[in-house]
Design a protein around this motif. Structure first.
Motif, PDB file in Angstrom:
ATOM      1  N   THR A   1     -37.305 -18.738 -29.461  1.00  0.00           N
ATOM      2  CA  THR A   1     -37.478 -18.079 -30.751  1.00  0.00           C
ATOM      3  C   THR A   1     -37.380 -16.565 -30.593  1.00  0.00           C
ATOM      4  OG1 THR A   1     -39.889 -17.966 -30.464  1.00  0.00           O
ATOM      5  CG2 THR A   1     -39.006 -19.903 -31.611  1.00  0.00           C
ATOM      6  N   LEU A   2     -37.097 -15.893 -31.708  1.00  0.00           N
ATOM      7  CA  LEU A   2     -37.140 -14.444 -31.716  1.00  0.00           C
ATOM      8  C   LEU A   2     -38.561 -13.974 -31.452  1.00  0.00           C
ATOM      9  CD1 LEU A   2     -34.992 -13.620 -34.884  1.00  0.00           C
ATOM     10  CD2 LEU A   2     -34.237 -13.604 -32.496  1.00  0.00           C
ATOM     11  N   PHE A   3     -38.720 -13.079 -30.516  1.00  0.00           N
ATOM     12  CA  PHE A   3     -40.009 -12.448 -30.197  1.00  0.00           C
ATOM     13  C   PHE A   3     -41.058 -13.446 -29.724  1.00  0.00           C
ATOM     14  CE2 PHE A   3     -38.016  -9.953 -33.689  1.00  0.00           C
ATOM     15  CZ  PHE A   3     -37.623  -8.867 -32.922  1.00  0.00           C
TER      16      PHE A   3
ATOM     17  N   ASN B   1     -43.224 -19.825 -27.830  1.00  0.00           N
ATOM     18  CA  ASN B   1     -42.039 -20.286 -27.106  1.00  0.00           C
ATOM     19  C   ASN B   1     -41.477 -19.133 -26.286  1.00  0.00           C
ATOM     20  OD1 ASN B   1     -42.448 -22.267 -29.222  1.00  0.00           O
ATOM     21  ND2 ASN B   1     -40.401 -23.013 -28.787  1.00  0.00           N
ATOM     22  N   VAL B   2     -40.434 -19.423 -25.528  1.00  0.00           N
ATOM     23  CA  VAL B   2     -39.796 -18.337 -24.796  1.00  0.00           C
ATOM     24  C   VAL B   2     -39.218 -17.326 -25.793  1.00  0.00           C
ATOM     25  CG1 VAL B   2     -37.482 -19.376 -24.612  1.00  0.00           C
ATOM     26  CG2 VAL B   2     -38.263 -17.763 -22.884  1.00  0.00           C
ATOM     27  N   ASP B   3     -39.356 -16.049 -25.463  1.00  0.00           N
ATOM     28  CA  ASP B   3     -38.859 -14.961 -26.297  1.00  0.00           C
ATOM     29  C   ASP B   3     -37.391 -14.732 -25.969  1.00  0.00           C
ATOM     30  OD1 ASP B   3     -38.212 -12.587 -27.512  1.00  0.00           O
ATOM     31  OD2 ASP B   3     -39.793 -11.406 -26.578  1.00  0.00           O
TER      32      ASP B   3
ATOM     33  N   PRO C   1     -41.790  -6.440 -25.051  1.00  0.00           N
ATOM     34  CA  PRO C   1     -40.610  -5.922 -24.363  1.00  0.00           C
ATOM     35  C   PRO C   1     -39.464  -5.604 -25.324  1.00  0.00           C
ATOM     36  CG  PRO C   1     -41.533  -7.749 -23.135  1.00  0.00           C
ATOM     37  CD  PRO C   1     -42.304  -7.672 -24.430  1.00  0.00           C
ATOM     38  N   TYR C   2     -38.860  -4.454 -25.113  1.00  0.00           N
ATOM     39  CA  TYR C   2     -37.695  -3.976 -25.843  1.00  0.00           C
ATOM     40  C   TYR C   2     -37.965  -3.642 -27.310  1.00  0.00           C
ATOM     41  CZ  TYR C   2     -35.382  -5.837 -21.698  1.00  0.00           C
ATOM     42  OH  TYR C   2     -35.030  -6.101 -20.408  1.00  0.00           O
ATOM     43  N   ALA C   3     -38.667  -4.483 -28.040  1.00  0.00           N
ATOM     44  CA  ALA C   3     -38.802  -4.305 -29.490  1.00  0.00           C
ATOM     45  C   ALA C   3     -40.069  -3.577 -29.905  1.00  0.00           C
ATOM     46  CB  ALA C   3     -38.764  -5.673 -30.185  1.00  0.00           C
TER      47      ALA C   3
END
Length: 567
Positions: A278-280, A288-290, A332-334
């Protein structure tokens, strides 16, 4: 010896929990592999993500999220569990009937291995061009014992009956290209040989080919081990699966131990070709995994992730609007602060790195503390360095230049850095960039006592030996008393310094002088920085004016006013 107080953690030898048993794989190959290509991505934001929300998305919000996922570049999107509720069914139908699904996008629908639910699922897919039917049942020893009270053959029977029915129903949707996906739910907790057994039983019924593959999705429904053990599970499975070329091995990692991204990365090294997430990282429990993190991790290693996060803030805004979940500031990143340095040493290194990057002819990104160029994902350089009491002179100087165009001389960094550090200590909070400039104005630009310039003129005199001398005529107010000054020097600044000293209005020496322009055309302003040696020590003055000569004269008086204040 183990002890435990009521409601507390055990101490000493922990008997309440047992470590996960590793996989026997002494010749594992994944540690020497590297990720060189992006996997097939499948977003499960509209199913796993949605069911984990305190307030599930409305149909309109799911449509907005679906359009976002398409725009980002997902080619496989799990749109829901149409047999679970009327809302899920209606959303699937709306996607199909209103032509929201691009030709290169395949929708995925989830269904338990139950006859009535499978019929309802196929009914929801009428008119779809391509669809993945994702069937699952729980397989772990824990689920078999506690939830179902069934033995292994009974669990295999549930999977096989469901897949056989799906295979029979494919003919009822001749206009739809159906791909089967099977998940042994709780794969992470299932005995590895039994996970292989049940998947091969499904494969035997479906009869996939290299041209028409089956998806075998191996979920880390609950994270129970370190990522290396997950990688061993995936490699063991891939190496032992019959007719491996007819299957796509897919990952679906959750984040209970906080290692969902690492588990997926190592799972890809171990042979998997597809990732669901999923997103984020939104999802049940810790998520879930980002996929944003996973994809951008690949990008920073020189691998095209085949997903476009060029405007991460716009993606985040839609995500937060539809899910009502905030993206943490350290995500991370966002996250808002992930490209931000408060530490003085970090700021100095980033400042130097950015300057070196600008001067370099190479495309290679090489800036300390920034593994990704923020502009690649639509982030601004303005937020890279922010100021608080932990910040240093380099960060202050960087912001003054990047946001206001003020190129402070290096020797001035320490002086102005101390001004800002004192302000931050007094405030006990972050200093905004606008407050940074205000502090600069108050310290250097707006001081008018005791010295204030009323007028200044200079002219060139030709000496007998054909050399030139500059004569200045200035009107200066000192403590409200007006003084007419005249002196000569080798330049306007030198003449003005001589005039002040000769008239005993000040006693100082000029040490350094720097200038530059800000803006263009009629908006251009000159900035001058003057370093003085006065009775109170060495210090700077600074001034701005449309005329560079006047800016430099004002900068001299700025330094004298600061010196008087220090006294």
């Amino acid at each position: 010896m183990s002890t435990q107080t009521r409601g507390g953690m055990q101490k000493g030898t922990i008997t309440k929990y047992r470590p996960f048993t590793p996989i026997d794989l002494p010749d594992r190959q994944w540690p020497s592999k590297v990720i060189t290509t992006a996997p097939t991505w499948c977003s499960v934001d509209l199913r796993d993500g949605n069911q984990a929300l305190p307030i599930p998305m409305s149909v309109e919000e799911k449509l907005e999220m679906f359009d976002l996922l398409v725009k980002v570049g997902f080619k496989e999107i799990e749109v829901g569990f149409p047999s679970a509720s009327q809302t899920e069914y209606d959303f699937t139908r709306r996607l199909i009937e209103e032509n929201h699904i691009p030709d290169d996008v395949t929708i995925q629908v989830l269904v338990q291995s139950k006859e009535d639910l499978i019929y309802r699922t196929f009914d929801s897919l009428r008119g779809a061009k391509k669809a993945i039917v994702h069937i699952y049942n729980s397989t772990s020893a824990q689920q078999r014992r506690i939830v179902f009270g069934l033995d292994k053959p009974d669990i295999v029977g549930i999977a096989v009956r469901g897949v056989r029915l799906i295979k029979d129903l494919v003919a009822t949707l001749p206009e739809t290209d159906i791909t089967l996906q099977y998940s042994p739910e709780s794969f992470s907790l299932t005995e590895i040989d039994f996970a292989l057994e049940i998947c091969e039983a499904v494969v035997d019924i479906w009869q996939p080919t290299p041209d028409k593959k089956i998806i075998l999705n191996l979920p880390t429904t609950v994270e129970v081990s370190t990522p290396n053990i997950h990688a061993d599970q995936i490699e063991w499975f891939c190496r032992h699966l019959r007719n491996r070329e007819t299957a796509i091995v897919s990952l679906h990692t959750h984040n209970d131990r906080g290692t969902g991204v690492a588990s997926s990365e190592l799972g890809l090294l171990a042979g998997a070709e597809r990732v669901e997430g999923t997103l984020f990282g939104n999802g049940e429990r810790t998520g879930n995994v980002d996929i944003v993190t996973l994809a951008l991790n690949m990008y920073t290693q020189g691998v095209d992730p085949d997903l476009d996060f060029s405007d991460i803030q716009a993606i985040q805004q839609i995500y937060e609007k539809c899910t009502r979940l905030p993206v943490p500031v350290r995500q991370p990143y966002a996250g808002e602060l992930v490209f931000t340095a408060f530490s003085g040493s970090h700021q100095d290194a980033i400042n130097k790195g950015m300057n070196a990057q600008d001067a370099s002819s190479s495309d290679l990104w090489d800036v300390p503390y920034l593994p990704l160029d923020p502009k690649d994902i639509g982030r601004s350089y303005e937020a890279i360095i922010r100021i608080n009491s932990q910040s240093g002179k380099g960060g202050v100087a960087y912001l003054m230049e990047s946001e206001f165009g003020l190129q402070l001389p290096k020797a001035m960094h320490i002086e102005f850095g101390k001004v800002i550090k004192h302000l931050a200590d007094v405030r006990g909070s972050e200093i905004l960039s606008t407050e940074l400039f205000t502090a600069f104005e108050q310290e250097y630009l707006t001081r008018t006592r005791p010295f204030s310039l009323q007028s200044f003129e200079s002219r060139t005199l030709l000496n007998k030996d054909s050399s030139q001398t500059i004569e200045c005529v200035a009107c200066v107010t000192v403590n409200d008393v007006v003084h007419e000054l005249r002196a000569q020097g080798n330049g306007p600044i030198d003449a003005f310094v001589r005039a002040l000293n000769q008239h005993h209005l000040a006693s100082f020496k000029l040490l350094t002088y720097n200038e530059h322009a800000i803006g263009q055309g009629s908006e251009t302003q000159a900035v001058a920085y003057i370093q003085l040696q006065t009775e109170s020590g060495t210090l700077f003055g600074a001034a701005m004016d449309t005329n560079i000569e006047i800016a430099s004269i004002k900068a001299v008086l700025s330094g004298l006013n600061r010196s008087s204040s220090a006294n």
